[in-house]
Design a protein around this motif. Structure first.
Motif, short mmCIF file in Angstrom:
data_model
loop_
_atom_site.label_atom_id
_atom_site.label_comp_id
_atom_site.label_asym_id
_atom_site.label_seq_id
_atom_site.Cartn_x
_atom_site.Cartn_y
_atom_site.Cartn_z
N GLN A 231 0.81 -1.21 0.00
CA GLN A 231 0.00 0.00 0.00
C GLN A 231 0.85 1.27 0.00
OE1 GLN A 231 -2.45 -1.82 3.38
NE2 GLN A 231 -3.99 -0.57 2.36
N VAL A 232 2.10 1.17 0.39
CA VAL A 232 2.98 2.34 0.38
C VAL A 232 3.11 2.92 -1.03
CG1 VAL A 232 5.37 3.11 0.78
CG2 VAL A 232 4.25 1.58 2.43
N VAL A 233 3.02 2.04 -2.02
CA VAL A 233 3.30 2.45 -3.40
C VAL A 233 2.35 3.54 -3.86
CG1 VAL A 233 3.49 1.65 -5.80
CG2 VAL A 233 4.22 0.16 -3.91
N TYR A 234 1.05 3.42 -3.53
CA TYR A 234 0.12 4.41 -4.09
C TYR A 234 0.22 5.77 -3.42
CZ TYR A 234 -3.25 2.24 -0.71
OH TYR A 234 -3.90 1.70 0.38
N TYR A 235 0.90 5.88 -2.30
CA TYR A 235 1.20 7.21 -1.77
C TYR A 235 2.24 7.91 -2.64
CZ TYR A 235 -1.47 6.42 2.49
OH TYR A 235 -2.51 6.20 3.38
N PHE A 236 3.26 7.18 -3.04
CA PHE A 236 4.25 7.76 -3.96
C PHE A 236 3.59 8.13 -5.28
CE2 PHE A 236 7.10 5.95 -0.90
CZ PHE A 236 8.27 6.69 -0.99
N LYS A 237 2.71 7.26 -5.79
CA LYS A 237 2.03 7.56 -7.06
C LYS A 237 1.14 8.79 -6.92
CE LYS A 237 0.77 6.14 -11.29
NZ LYS A 237 -0.56 6.68 -11.51
N GLY A 238 0.40 8.89 -5.80
CA GLY A 238 -0.44 10.07 -5.58
C GLY A 238 0.37 11.34 -5.51
N GLY A 257 -10.22 2.67 9.84
CA GLY A 257 -10.75 2.02 11.02
C GLY A 257 -9.68 1.21 11.71
N ASN A 258 -8.90 0.45 10.93
CA ASN A 258 -7.89 -0.44 11.49
C ASN A 258 -6.49 0.13 11.40
OD1 ASN A 258 -7.67 -2.83 12.93
ND2 ASN A 258 -7.30 -4.09 11.14
N PHE A 259 -6.35 1.34 10.86
CA PHE A 259 -5.09 2.08 10.79
C PHE A 259 -4.08 1.48 9.81
CE2 PHE A 259 -1.36 4.43 12.42
CZ PHE A 259 -1.92 5.67 12.57
N GLY A 260 -4.49 0.50 9.00
CA GLY A 260 -3.55 -0.09 8.06
C GLY A 260 -3.27 0.81 6.87
N ASN A 261 -4.32 1.36 6.25
CA ASN A 261 -4.17 2.19 5.07
C ASN A 261 -3.34 3.43 5.38
OD1 ASN A 261 -4.50 3.06 2.44
ND2 ASN A 261 -6.71 3.36 2.58
N VAL A 262 -3.67 4.11 6.45
CA VAL A 262 -2.94 5.33 6.80
C VAL A 262 -1.56 5.02 7.36
CG1 VAL A 262 -3.76 5.64 9.18
CG2 VAL A 262 -3.28 7.65 7.76
N CYS A 263 -1.37 3.83 7.93
CA CYS A 263 -0.04 3.44 8.40
C CYS A 263 0.92 3.32 7.22
CB CYS A 263 -0.11 2.14 9.19
SG CYS A 263 1.40 1.74 10.09
N ALA A 264 0.41 2.89 6.08
CA ALA A 264 1.25 2.86 4.88
C ALA A 264 1.71 4.26 4.51
CB ALA A 264 0.49 2.21 3.72
N GLY A 265 0.84 5.26 4.70
CA GLY A 265 1.25 6.64 4.48
C GLY A 265 2.31 7.08 5.47
N VAL A 267 4.57 5.12 6.75
CA VAL A 267 5.81 4.53 6.27
C VAL A 267 6.39 5.35 5.12
CG1 VAL A 267 6.81 2.48 5.14
CG2 VAL A 267 5.19 2.21 7.03
N ALA A 268 5.54 5.75 4.17
CA ALA A 268 6.01 6.57 3.05
C ALA A 268 6.63 7.87 3.54
CB ALA A 268 4.85 6.86 2.09
N ARG A 269 5.99 8.48 4.53
CA ARG A 269 6.52 9.75 5.09
C ARG A 269 7.85 9.51 5.79
NH1 ARG A 269 6.11 13.40 9.47
NH2 ARG A 269 5.55 15.52 8.83
N MET A 270 7.97 8.39 6.52
CA MET A 270 9.22 8.08 7.20
C MET A 270 10.35 7.80 6.20
SD MET A 270 8.62 8.39 10.44
CE MET A 270 9.95 7.52 11.29
N MET A 271 9.98 7.36 5.00
CA MET A 271 10.98 7.14 3.96
C MET A 271 11.48 8.44 3.34
SD MET A 271 9.22 3.89 1.99
CE MET A 271 10.46 3.84 0.69
N GLY A 272 10.79 9.53 3.58
CA GLY A 272 11.20 10.81 3.04
C GLY A 272 10.28 11.37 1.99
#
Length: 472
Positions: A231-238, A257-265, A267-272
């Motif tokens: 799911q991290v990938v589509y943050y970079f694409k967006g 609800g389960n914090f999985g989708n936004v947790c991927a965001g 991770v993307a933010r922590m990557m820079g």
């Protein structure tokens, strides 16, 4: 790249090991030992890549135990126009000045869960084939995870799926997508309770290490790191599409609800990736919004978990939240374990409101939050249809409502679309007085024969069912 547990188990593990394992042996969730960093040159190079190429570049930073050419082929096999309806995979559209929708719901089950689950199915089949092993997947769904997992795993060699869901708490369309599947390797288990009961069963079974090993139990819920990584990938694409060649910061609003989708965001933010804000949008089950406003994480019981018109977020125990809290606490596994294993079990909550780290949630980590109600959903669906001729589902409506409260001039706000409206037709009819469009392949799905067993909210009975329906 090695992986560690949020609860302190220091044993280093590789990606393919945790792919098949799910929860760590100490009950924690896996995270990479470090977040790989991206720089301006990498981001510039990635701008021109197709989605499957971008997926390979990001995943290869975390996966070093699958040969690069094999990983590249798995990404290319997964992210195709045939599977996701367009070569763009996640099309971005501007609704109004500075506010965008990123389309994530064009896969086989019409929900964003397909973005990761299709890859997960191919990864499972690849690794199990390489090992000559089988895997029995146990999952929990509040609506979309189940169908996405089952469509991704049906017919896959070496894989069986046992999917729990809260009996009667999904939309008729969501139920039909799952229960109408007749594949021998798919087992639907409707649990007498709410989603949190299903999630508790998955964790209880995963924590029974002897049973887990004997019956080769794995998971597809977002507690599985591989799913979150996809799911991290589509943050970079967006970010690429919203900022254009000039680059700059972008914010994302994520119905959660389960914090999985936004947790991927996260991770993307922590990557820079230059993300300014990560906005968590909840429905009436606002445990996450309460935390980001007050610092108190307070789990609700089944009686206090509301049944809403955005049912995939009817959750009061956000499993992936532990990953963020682990980072918030400076990756202190002992303290994370004390909060999630001890304090929640003892008191049903923990309080970080007076801890200096709480300010970091908004400051260092960029989190904001908001809440949406049934009335808000109806109003947002009507407004979006009338002003833009765009029909959105109930969860995306929650996201759009909350996003507008956090828009900043000059910073694109990308709302992650979560599902197509047909999955929640009754609320669309209530809002607009008409049925949403239905893809032809789903005509009459609600009337198809159902294949489902009903069980009480009892982990032992679920284990017994698994044992009776799979080879040890």
């Amino acid at each position: 790249m090695n992986y560690l547990s949020t609860r302190g188990d220091p044993t280093p593990r590789k990606f393919c090991e945790i792919l098949l394992e799910g929860l760590a042996p100490d009950g924690g969730l896996y995270l990479p030992e470090r977040y790989p960093q991206v720089d301006a040159d990498m981001l510039a190079r990635w701008r021109t890549l197709a989605y499957h190429e971008l997926a390979f570049e990001i995943l290869s930073l975390y996966i070093d135990d699958i040969p690069a050419e094999d990983l590249r082929a798995l990404c290319a096999k997964t992210y195709t126009e045939e599977v996701f309806g367009s070569a763009d995979i996640t099309p971005l559209r501007e609704l109004e000045d500075g506010v965008y929708l990123e389309g994530l719901s064009n896969g086989p089950t019409l929900a964003f869960k397909d973005m990761a689950m299709q890859l997960l199915g191919n990864l499972f089949e690849y690794e199990l084939g390489r090992r000559g092993e089988q895997l029995n997947i146990l999952g929990a769904t509040s609506g979309d995870t189940g169908s996405a997992a089952e469509y991704a795993m049906k017919g896959k060699k070496g894989v069986r799926v046992f999917m729990t869901s809260p009996d009667g708490r999904m939309s008729p369309f969501q139920q039909a997508q799952m229960f109408s599947l007749q594949d021998a390797n798919i087992h639907n288990i409707a649990i007498a309770g709410v989603f949190d009961d299903c999630q508790d069963i998955v964790k209880a079974v995963s924590n029974d290490l002897a049973f887990k090993r004997e019956y080769r139990i794995g998971t597809v819920n977002s507690i599985n790191w591989a799913r979150l990584l996809a799911q991290v990938v589509y943050y970079f694409k967006g970010w690429i599409e919203a900022t254009g060649p000039q680059g700059g910061e972008v914010s994302f609003t994520v119905p959660s609800g389960n914090f999985g989708n936004v947790c991927a965001g996260h991770v993307a933010r922590m990557m820079g990736l230059p993300i300014r804000k990560l906005v968590v949008a909840t429905n009436e089950n606002d445990v996450l919004d309460e935390f980001f406003r007050t610092g108190v994480y307070r789990v609700r019981g089944a009686a206090d978990t509301h049944e809403t018109s955005s049912p995939s977020m009817d959750i009061s125990k956000a499993s992936n939240f532990e990953r963020f809290v682990f980072d918030l606490l400076g990756r202190d596994g002992a303290r994370t374990k004390a909060l999630f294993q001890d304090a929640l079990a003892r008191e049903g909550q923990f309080d970080l409101s007076t801890d200096p780290v709480f300010a970091d949630a908004a400051g260092r980590f960029g989190f904001r939050s908001g809440r949406s109600t049934h009335a808000d959903r109806l109003a947002t669906i009507r407004d979006t249809d009338e002003r833009f001729a765009v029909l959105i589902d109930t969860h995306t409506a929650d996201g759009l409502k909350v996003a507008r409260e956090h828009v900043e001039p000059g910073v694109p706000m990308v709302v992650l679309e979560t599902a197509l409206p047909i999955k929640f037709a009754a609320t669309i009819v209530e809002a607009l007085g008409r049925e949403p469009d239905r893809p032809a392949r789903f005509d009459g799905i609600e009337s198809l024969p159902k294949r489902v067993v009903r069980l009480p909210a009892d982990a032992e009975q679920v284990k017994r069912y698994i044992a009776e329906h799979c080879a040890a």
